[in-house]
Motif scaffolding. Structure first.
Motif, PDB file in Angstrom:
ATOM      1  N   GLY A  15      93.644 -11.381 -19.437  1.00 12.94           N
ATOM      2  CA  GLY A  15      94.478 -10.610 -18.572  1.00 12.94           C
ATOM      3  C   GLY A  15      95.860 -11.213 -18.431  1.00 12.94           C
ATOM      4  N   SER A  16      96.733 -10.431 -17.921  1.00 16.22           N
ATOM      5  CA  SER A  16      98.117 -10.844 -17.714  1.00 16.22           C
ATOM      6  C   SER A  16      98.218 -11.875 -16.594  1.00 16.22           C
ATOM      7  CB  SER A  16      98.975  -9.631 -17.352  1.00 16.22           C
ATOM      8  OG  SER A  16      98.979  -8.700 -18.408  1.00 16.22           O
ATOM      9  N   VAL A  17      99.115 -12.842 -16.766  1.00 16.80           N
ATOM     10  CA  VAL A  17      99.368 -13.852 -15.743  1.00 16.80           C
ATOM     11  C   VAL A  17     100.314 -13.255 -14.713  1.00 16.80           C
ATOM     12  CG1 VAL A  17     100.398 -16.108 -15.287  1.00 16.80           C
ATOM     13  CG2 VAL A  17      98.982 -15.770 -17.315  1.00 16.80           C
ATOM     14  N   LEU A  18      99.997 -13.467 -13.429  1.00 14.31           N
ATOM     15  CA  LEU A  18     100.810 -12.947 -12.335  1.00 14.31           C
ATOM     16  C   LEU A  18     101.524 -14.088 -11.623  1.00 14.31           C
ATOM     17  CD1 LEU A  18      98.242 -10.413 -10.876  1.00 14.31           C
ATOM     18  CD2 LEU A  18     100.148  -9.949 -12.417  1.00 14.31           C
ATOM     19  N   VAL A  19     102.766 -13.812 -11.183  1.00 14.30           N
ATOM     20  CA  VAL A  19     103.565 -14.802 -10.465  1.00 14.30           C
ATOM     21  C   VAL A  19     104.114 -14.179  -9.189  1.00 14.30           C
ATOM     22  CG1 VAL A  19     104.220 -16.060 -12.546  1.00 14.30           C
ATOM     23  CG2 VAL A  19     105.669 -14.206 -11.737  1.00 14.30           C
ATOM     24  N   LEU A  20     104.374 -15.026  -8.186  1.00 18.18           N
ATOM     25  CA  LEU A  20     105.036 -14.562  -6.973  1.00 18.18           C
ATOM     26  C   LEU A  20     106.487 -14.239  -7.316  1.00 18.18           C
ATOM     27  CD1 LEU A  20     103.627 -17.160  -4.448  1.00 18.18           C
ATOM     28  CD2 LEU A  20     103.253 -14.685  -4.368  1.00 18.18           C
ATOM     29  N   ASP A  21     106.985 -13.095  -6.857  1.00 22.84           N
ATOM     30  CA  ASP A  21     108.350 -12.683  -7.176  1.00 22.84           C
ATOM     31  C   ASP A  21     109.391 -13.677  -6.682  1.00 22.84           C
ATOM     32  OD1 ASP A  21     107.590 -10.435  -8.523  1.00 22.84           O
ATOM     33  OD2 ASP A  21     108.230  -9.018  -6.980  1.00 22.84           O
ATOM     34  N   ASP A  22     109.238 -14.174  -5.457  1.00 21.06           N
ATOM     35  CA  ASP A  22     110.260 -15.036  -4.858  1.00 21.06           C
ATOM     36  C   ASP A  22     110.340 -16.413  -5.506  1.00 21.06           C
ATOM     37  OD1 ASP A  22     110.826 -12.984  -3.115  1.00 21.06           O
ATOM     38  OD2 ASP A  22     109.598 -13.792  -1.498  1.00 21.06           O
ATOM     39  N   THR A  23     109.192 -17.019  -5.756  1.00 25.57           N
ATOM     40  CA  THR A  23     109.172 -18.411  -6.225  1.00 25.57           C
ATOM     41  C   THR A  23     108.822 -18.568  -7.700  1.00 25.57           C
ATOM     42  OG1 THR A  23     106.860 -18.642  -5.591  1.00 25.57           O
ATOM     43  CG2 THR A  23     108.514 -19.245  -3.934  1.00 25.57           C
ATOM     44  N   ARG A  24     108.331 -17.503  -8.326  1.00 31.66           N
ATOM     45  CA  ARG A  24     107.877 -17.514  -9.724  1.00 31.66           C
ATOM     46  C   ARG A  24     106.712 -18.476  -9.952  1.00 31.66           C
ATOM     47  NH1 ARG A  24     108.996 -13.007 -11.607  1.00 31.66           N
ATOM     48  NH2 ARG A  24     108.792 -13.727 -13.725  1.00 31.66           N
ATOM     49  N   VAL A  25     105.980 -18.793  -8.886  1.00 34.90           N
ATOM     50  CA  VAL A  25     104.794 -19.644  -8.968  1.00 34.90           C
ATOM     51  C   VAL A  25     103.638 -18.792  -9.468  1.00 34.90           C
ATOM     52  CG1 VAL A  25     103.106 -20.936  -7.592  1.00 34.90           C
ATOM     53  CG2 VAL A  25     105.547 -21.200  -7.142  1.00 34.90           C
ATOM     54  N   ALA A  26     102.922 -19.283 -10.478  1.00 33.50           N
ATOM     55  CA  ALA A  26     101.769 -18.563 -11.015  1.00 33.50           C
ATOM     56  C   ALA A  26     100.675 -18.498  -9.957  1.00 33.50           C
ATOM     57  CB  ALA A  26     101.255 -19.242 -12.273  1.00 33.50           C
ATOM     58  N   VAL A  27     100.087 -17.303  -9.795  1.00 31.07           N
ATOM     59  CA  VAL A  27      99.033 -17.124  -8.796  1.00 31.07           C
ATOM     60  C   VAL A  27      97.700 -16.718  -9.424  1.00 31.07           C
ATOM     61  CG1 VAL A  27     100.596 -16.620  -6.896  1.00 31.07           C
ATOM     62  CG2 VAL A  27      99.769 -14.755  -8.324  1.00 31.07           C
ATOM     63  N   GLY A  28      97.643 -16.571 -10.727  1.00 27.51           N
ATOM     64  CA  GLY A  28      96.391 -16.231 -11.381  1.00 27.51           C
ATOM     65  C   GLY A  28      96.599 -15.218 -12.483  1.00 27.51           C
ATOM     66  N   ARG A  29      95.498 -14.566 -12.855  1.00 29.36           N
ATOM     67  CA  ARG A  29      95.579 -13.555 -13.905  1.00 29.36           C
ATOM     68  C   ARG A  29      94.782 -12.331 -13.492  1.00 29.36           C
ATOM     69  NH1 ARG A  29      90.968 -13.371 -17.177  1.00 29.36           N
ATOM     70  NH2 ARG A  29      89.586 -15.133 -16.889  1.00 29.36           N
ATOM     71  N   VAL A  30      95.105 -11.201 -14.112  1.00 27.63           N
ATOM     72  CA  VAL A  30      94.404  -9.953 -13.824  1.00 27.63           C
ATOM     73  C   VAL A  30      93.021 -10.031 -14.455  1.00 27.63           C
ATOM     74  CG1 VAL A  30      94.382  -7.456 -14.159  1.00 27.63           C
ATOM     75  CG2 VAL A  30      96.551  -8.627 -13.698  1.00 27.63           C
ATOM     76  N   GLU A  31      92.016  -9.926 -13.626  1.00 30.62           N
ATOM     77  CA  GLU A  31      90.626  -9.978 -14.092  1.00 30.62           C
ATOM     78  C   GLU A  31      90.080  -8.572 -14.343  1.00 30.62           C
ATOM     79  OE1 GLU A  31      87.013 -12.014 -14.958  1.00 30.62           O
ATOM     80  OE2 GLU A  31      89.029 -12.758 -14.685  1.00 30.62           O
ATOM     81  N   GLU A  32      90.467  -7.612 -13.495  1.00 27.58           N
ATOM     82  CA  GLU A  32      89.935  -6.249 -13.588  1.00 27.58           C
ATOM     83  C   GLU A  32      90.946  -5.282 -13.000  1.00 27.58           C
ATOM     84  OE1 GLU A  32      87.364  -3.491 -14.753  1.00 27.58           O
ATOM     85  OE2 GLU A  32      86.693  -5.562 -14.825  1.00 27.58           O
ATOM     86  N   VAL A  33      90.986  -4.075 -13.535  1.00 21.24           N
ATOM     87  CA  VAL A  33      91.829  -2.997 -13.009  1.00 21.24           C
ATOM     88  C   VAL A  33      90.908  -1.824 -12.706  1.00 21.24           C
ATOM     89  CG1 VAL A  33      93.766  -1.456 -13.490  1.00 21.24           C
ATOM     90  CG2 VAL A  33      93.748  -3.751 -14.470  1.00 21.24           C
ATOM     91  N   PHE A  34      91.072  -1.215 -11.522  1.00 24.03           N
ATOM     92  CA  PHE A  34      90.221  -0.084 -11.160  1.00 24.03           C
ATOM     93  C   PHE A  34      90.982   0.836 -10.221  1.00 24.03           C
ATOM     94  CE2 PHE A  34      89.620  -3.399  -8.090  1.00 24.03           C
ATOM     95  CZ  PHE A  34      89.488  -2.753  -6.866  1.00 24.03           C
ATOM     96  N   GLY A  35      90.424   1.993  -9.959  1.00 25.88           N
ATOM     97  CA  GLY A  35      91.046   2.944  -9.049  1.00 25.88           C
ATOM     98  C   GLY A  35      91.856   3.988  -9.776  1.00 25.88           C
ATOM     99  N   PRO A  36      92.655   4.755  -9.039  1.00 25.50           N
ATOM    100  CA  PRO A  36      93.430   5.838  -9.643  1.00 25.50           C
ATOM    101  C   PRO A  36      94.494   5.306 -10.601  1.00 25.50           C
ATOM    102  CG  PRO A  36      93.855   5.692  -7.266  1.00 25.50           C
ATOM    103  CD  PRO A  36      92.831   4.668  -7.602  1.00 25.50           C
ATOM    104  N   VAL A  37      94.759   6.050 -11.644  1.00 23.39           N
ATOM    105  CA  VAL A  37      95.707   5.638 -12.669  1.00 23.39           C
ATOM    106  C   VAL A  37      97.104   5.422 -12.096  1.00 23.39           C
ATOM    107  CG1 VAL A  37      96.850   6.348 -14.800  1.00 23.39           C
ATOM    108  CG2 VAL A  37      94.403   6.724 -14.524  1.00 23.39           C
ATOM    109  N   LEU A  38      97.534   6.293 -11.191  1.00 22.00           N
ATOM    110  CA  LEU A  38      98.893   6.194 -10.671  1.00 22.00           C
ATOM    111  C   LEU A  38      99.048   5.135  -9.575  1.00 22.00           C
ATOM    112  CD1 LEU A  38      99.883   9.964 -10.589  1.00 22.00           C
ATOM    113  CD2 LEU A  38     100.456   8.229 -12.307  1.00 22.00           C
ATOM    114  N   GLN A  39      97.954   4.687  -8.981  1.00 26.14           N
ATOM    115  CA  GLN A  39      98.003   3.640  -7.960  1.00 26.14           C
ATOM    116  C   GLN A  39      96.804   2.707  -8.146  1.00 26.14           C
ATOM    117  OE1 GLN A  39      98.182   5.949  -4.315  1.00 26.14           O
ATOM    118  NE2 GLN A  39     100.361   5.482  -4.164  1.00 26.14           N
ATOM    119  N   PRO A  40      96.809   1.943  -9.245  1.00 28.02           N
ATOM    120  CA  PRO A  40      95.639   1.108  -9.539  1.00 28.02           C
ATOM    121  C   PRO A  40      95.518  -0.084  -8.594  1.00 28.02           C
ATOM    122  CG  PRO A  40      97.398   0.645 -11.077  1.00 28.02           C
ATOM    123  CD  PRO A  40      97.859   1.800 -10.237  1.00 28.02           C
TER     124      PRO A  40
END
Length: 81
Positions: A1-26
């Motif tokens: 999965g993609s690596v995610l970072v906090l917008d303000d500090t650019r500190v890595a917070v993890g990776r996307v493990e799963e995506v679910f829910g509606p396509v337009l608002q997952p």
């Protein structure tokens, strides 16, 4: 999965493990992989984004194929059987 970072500090917070829910608002399940506790800035509503060089993309046609059962036949939906 993609690596995610906090917008303000650019500190890595993890990776996307799963995506679910509606396509337009997952919804995303985040997997924290750090040795210690997650950053204190990682709270509900925190703005996060992907790190482009550490992101994975999946082609739409590949997703469509993965979502169909192995015995899927589009003719059955139209009553053409």
């Amino acid at each position: 999965g993609s690596v995610l970072v906090l917008d303000d500090t650019r500190v890595a917070v993890g990776r996307v493990e799963e995506v679910f829910g509606p396509v337009l608002q997952p919804f995303y399940v985040l997997r924290w992989a750090g040795a210690g506790a997650p950053p204190s800035e990682l709270v509900t509503g925190a703005r996060i984004s992907t790190a482009p060089r550490l992101s994975a993309r999946v082609a739409a046609d590949l997703l469509a194929r993965q979502e169909q059962p192995n015995d899927y036949d589009p003719a059955e939906e139209d009553g053409e059987m």
